[in-house]
Write a protein that holds these residues in place. Structure first.
Motif, short mmCIF file in Angstrom:
data_model
loop_
_atom_site.label_atom_id
_atom_site.label_comp_id
_atom_site.label_asym_id
_atom_site.label_seq_id
_atom_site.Cartn_x
_atom_site.Cartn_y
_atom_site.Cartn_z
N CYS A 1 0.36 -1.46 0.35
CA CYS A 1 0.19 0.32 -0.57
C CYS A 1 0.46 1.30 0.28
CB CYS A 1 -1.13 0.11 1.50
SG CYS A 1 -2.37 -1.72 1.79
N ASP A 2 0.31 2.88 0.10
CA ASP A 2 1.18 3.75 -0.34
C ASP A 2 1.85 3.76 1.18
OD1 ASP A 2 0.15 4.31 -2.94
OD2 ASP A 2 -2.21 4.38 -2.07
N TYR A 3 0.77 3.98 2.68
CA TYR A 3 1.81 4.11 3.69
C TYR A 3 1.42 2.98 4.60
CZ TYR A 3 -0.06 9.26 3.35
OH TYR A 3 0.40 10.56 3.00
N VAL A 4 2.34 3.13 5.73
CA VAL A 4 2.41 1.64 6.49
C VAL A 4 2.33 2.24 7.64
CG1 VAL A 4 4.80 1.79 6.18
CG2 VAL A 4 3.85 -0.70 7.21
N PHE A 5 1.91 1.89 8.18
CA PHE A 5 0.97 1.64 10.18
C PHE A 5 1.76 0.70 10.52
CE2 PHE A 5 -0.26 1.99 14.09
CZ PHE A 5 -0.30 3.63 14.49
N PHE A 6 2.93 0.59 11.42
CA PHE A 6 3.27 0.18 12.48
C PHE A 6 2.88 0.43 14.19
CE2 PHE A 6 6.76 1.48 9.14
CZ PHE A 6 7.25 -0.77 8.76
N LEU A 7 2.16 -1.11 13.59
CA LEU A 7 1.42 -1.31 15.09
C LEU A 7 1.72 -2.15 16.27
CD1 LEU A 7 -1.72 -0.93 16.08
CD2 LEU A 7 -2.26 -2.62 15.24
N ASP A 8 2.12 -2.29 17.60
CA ASP A 8 2.50 -3.28 17.97
C ASP A 8 1.26 -4.16 18.90
OD1 ASP A 8 5.28 -2.57 17.49
OD2 ASP A 8 5.38 -1.37 19.75
N ALA A 9 1.88 -5.77 18.92
CA ALA A 9 0.93 -6.55 18.90
C ALA A 9 0.16 -5.66 20.57
CB ALA A 9 1.26 -7.55 19.41
N ASP A 10 0.64 -5.34 21.33
CA ASP A 10 0.00 -5.34 22.59
C ASP A 10 -0.30 -3.56 22.59
OD1 ASP A 10 2.74 -3.60 22.30
OD2 ASP A 10 3.42 -4.29 24.53
N GLU A 11 -0.99 -2.99 21.30
CA GLU A 11 -1.68 -2.24 21.35
C GLU A 11 -2.88 -2.26 20.54
OE1 GLU A 11 2.89 0.35 20.24
OE2 GLU A 11 1.40 -0.13 19.45
N VAL A 12 -4.26 -1.56 20.72
CA VAL A 12 -4.84 -1.30 19.74
C VAL A 12 -5.47 -0.20 19.17
CG1 VAL A 12 -7.78 -1.65 21.02
CG2 VAL A 12 -5.75 -3.46 21.38
N MET A 13 -6.19 0.40 18.60
CA MET A 13 -6.87 1.39 17.76
C MET A 13 -8.16 1.22 18.52
SD MET A 13 -5.11 0.82 14.02
CE MET A 13 -3.70 0.82 13.71
N SER A 14 -7.87 2.61 19.38
CA SER A 14 -9.34 2.80 19.48
C SER A 14 -10.09 3.67 18.21
CB SER A 14 -9.91 4.00 20.32
OG SER A 14 -9.00 4.96 19.84
N PRO A 15 -11.53 3.63 18.21
CA PRO A 15 -12.69 3.81 16.79
C PRO A 15 -11.88 5.23 16.40
CG PRO A 15 -14.05 2.32 18.51
CD PRO A 15 -13.21 2.75 18.62
N ALA A 16 -11.82 6.23 17.46
CA ALA A 16 -11.30 7.26 17.45
C ALA A 16 -9.61 7.71 16.33
CB ALA A 16 -11.66 8.38 18.39
N PHE A 17 -9.11 6.47 17.42
CA PHE A 17 -7.90 6.17 16.56
C PHE A 17 -8.38 6.21 14.84
CE2 PHE A 17 -3.62 5.06 15.39
CZ PHE A 17 -2.45 5.77 15.94
N ARG A 18 -8.74 5.75 14.97
CA ARG A 18 -9.30 4.78 13.59
C ARG A 18 -9.49 5.97 12.28
NH1 ARG A 18 -13.22 0.60 10.58
NH2 ARG A 18 -13.01 1.09 9.04
N GLN A 19 -10.74 6.60 12.77
CA GLN A 19 -10.95 7.61 12.62
C GLN A 19 -9.75 9.27 11.74
OE1 GLN A 19 -14.22 10.10 14.02
NE2 GLN A 19 -15.07 10.83 11.84
N GLU A 20 -9.36 9.20 12.76
CA GLU A 20 -7.87 9.92 12.90
C GLU A 20 -7.25 9.12 11.69
OE1 GLU A 20 -5.03 12.76 14.77
OE2 GLU A 20 -6.45 11.72 16.55
N LEU A 21 -6.50 8.15 11.53
CA LEU A 21 -5.15 7.46 10.87
C LEU A 21 -6.29 7.76 9.43
CD1 LEU A 21 -3.42 6.65 10.53
CD2 LEU A 21 -4.10 4.68 11.64
N GLU A 22 -6.78 7.28 9.18
CA GLU A 22 -7.84 7.08 8.04
C GLU A 22 -7.98 8.67 7.31
OE1 GLU A 22 -11.47 4.44 7.35
OE2 GLU A 22 -11.70 5.81 8.80
N GLY A 23 -8.51 9.78 8.04
CA GLY A 23 -8.30 10.70 7.51
C GLY A 23 -6.64 11.39 7.18
N VAL A 24 -5.98 10.83 8.12
CA VAL A 24 -4.12 11.50 7.29
C VAL A 24 -4.51 10.60 6.82
CG1 VAL A 24 -2.18 10.39 8.22
CG2 VAL A 24 -3.74 12.30 9.63
N VAL A 25 -4.55 9.38 6.11
CA VAL A 25 -3.80 8.60 4.63
C VAL A 25 -4.47 9.62 3.23
CG1 VAL A 25 -4.38 6.25 3.61
CG2 VAL A 25 -3.22 6.65 5.95
#
Length: 269
Positions: free
Chosen positions: A86-110
Motif C-alpha cells: 500500500c501507499d502508507y504503512v502503519f507499524f502497530l505493536d501486538a500490545d496496542e489497540v486502535m480505538s474508533p477515534a484513532f482509526r478515524q483520525e488515521l484514515e483522514g491522514v491517509v
C-alpha cells in the motif's frame, strides 16, 4: 498530496498497510488485529511463536510471514516492508489497540496523502489498570509513506531510515491504547530483553557501565516517571510500571560492565 490514478483515469485514494511484529502474543493478538481489520492490508511478521499466535493472526485475516531467525527489531521491521503493497504503512505493536477515534483520525491522514511522518502518543495500561493520570510524553514514529521509508536501524528502540531525513514530523492527536505490562512475569522477561539489548547497543558505541552509573540512570528514570509524570497517582500498578522501567535502566549499565564480553544484539524473550 498522494493520489494514484485508478482505472479510467479516476483518482484513487491512498491505501494503508498495518504491519505487526509478533512472538508468542496469542493472548493479545486478537484485540490488536481486530482493531486494525479495516486496513487495506494487514500483515504479521512472526518471530517463531510456539503458541497459537500464527493461527489466530491468520484467522483474523492477516497475511502472516514467519522469520524465526531473530536478528533484532530493526531486521524484523525491515522484513515487514518487503510485504507492504500500500501507499502508507502503519507499524502497530501486538500490545496496542486502535480505538474508533484513532482509526478515524488515521484514515483522514491517509486520505490526505501527506508526505509527513506521523508520531503517536500512548494511553498506558499496566497490570490490568489504565494509568489515567500518567503523562506518557514520549512520542514514537509509526506512520510513513511507503516511498519514503527504506528500512530500520538499531537493535532496540529502532529508528526508521528515510529517503529524506528532513520530512516533516506531525503528531496524531488521538492516543494509541498501549497494554505495556500485563503480568509481573512478563514484565521481568521484557525487562531482561530490553536491558540486555540496551547494554549491547551502548557497548557498540564504546560506552562504559557499572553499578554507580546504573544507580544514577535508574534513580533518575524512577523520579521522572513516578514523580514528574505522576505515576504516584496511579496506585500499585503505577508504582510497578515505573519501577520496572527504572530497573531496566539500572540493569542496562550493570550488564554493560559485568556482561560486556557476552553481550549480543540478538536477545529474544
Amino acid at each position: 498530496a498522494l493520489m494514484a490514478q485508478g482505472a479510467g483515469g479516476v483518482a484513487k485514494a491512498p491505501t494503508l498497510t498495518v504491519a505487526v511484529l509478533t512472538k508468542n502474543e496469542a493472548t493479545r493478538i486478537d484485540a490488536c488485529l481486530r482493531s486494525a481489520a479495516w486496513a487495506d492490508q494487514l500483515i504479521v511478521i512472526d518471530s517463531g511463536s510456539t503458541d497459537a499466535t500464527v493461527e489466530r493472526a491468520r484467522a483474523a485475516g492477516a497475511e502472516v510471514f514467519v522469520y524465526p531467525d531473530w536478528q533484532g527489531f530493526a531486521v524484523q521491521r525491515t522484513r515487514q516492508l518487503q510485504h507492504v503493497r500500500c501507499d502508507y504503512v502503519f507499524f502497530l505493536d501486538a500490545d496496542e489497540v486502535m480505538s474508533p477515534a484513532f482509526r478515524q483520525e488515521l484514515e483522514g491522514v491517509v486520505r490526505s496523502g501527506s508526505p509527513a511522518v506521523w508520531q503517536v502518543r500512548w494511553r498506558m495500561v499496566a497490570f490490568g489498570q489504565e494509568l489515567r493520570f500518567f503523562r506518557a510524553l514520549s512520542k514514537v514514529e509509526r506512520l510513513f509513506r511507503r516511498d519514503q521509508i527504506q528500512g530500520w536501524t538499531g537493535v532496540v528502540h529502532e529508528e526508521a531510515v528515510l529517503r529524506d531525513a528532513a520530512v516533516p514530523r506531525r503528531l496524531l492527536g488521538t492516543p494509541l491504547l498501549h497494554h505495556s505490562r500485563e503480568t509481573v512475569r512478563g514484565s521481568l522477561e521484557k525487562m531482561t530483553q530490553y536491558a540486555m539489548l540496551g547494554a549491547a547497543k551502548r557497548a557498540a558505541a564504546g560506552q562504559r557501565g557499572g553499578v554507580l552509573r546504573g544507580l544514577a540512570s535508574g534513580s533518575a528514570m524512577f523520579f521522572r516517571l513516578y514523580v514528574v509524570r505522576l505515576g504516584f497517582l496511579c496506585g500499585g500498578a503505577g508504582f510497578l510500571y515505573c519501577l520496572f522501567v527504572a530497573l531496566e535502566a539500572f540493569f542496562r549499565y550493570a550488564a554493560l560492565h559485568y556482561d560486556r564480553e557476552t553481550l549480543s544484539e540478538s536477545v529474544g524473550r
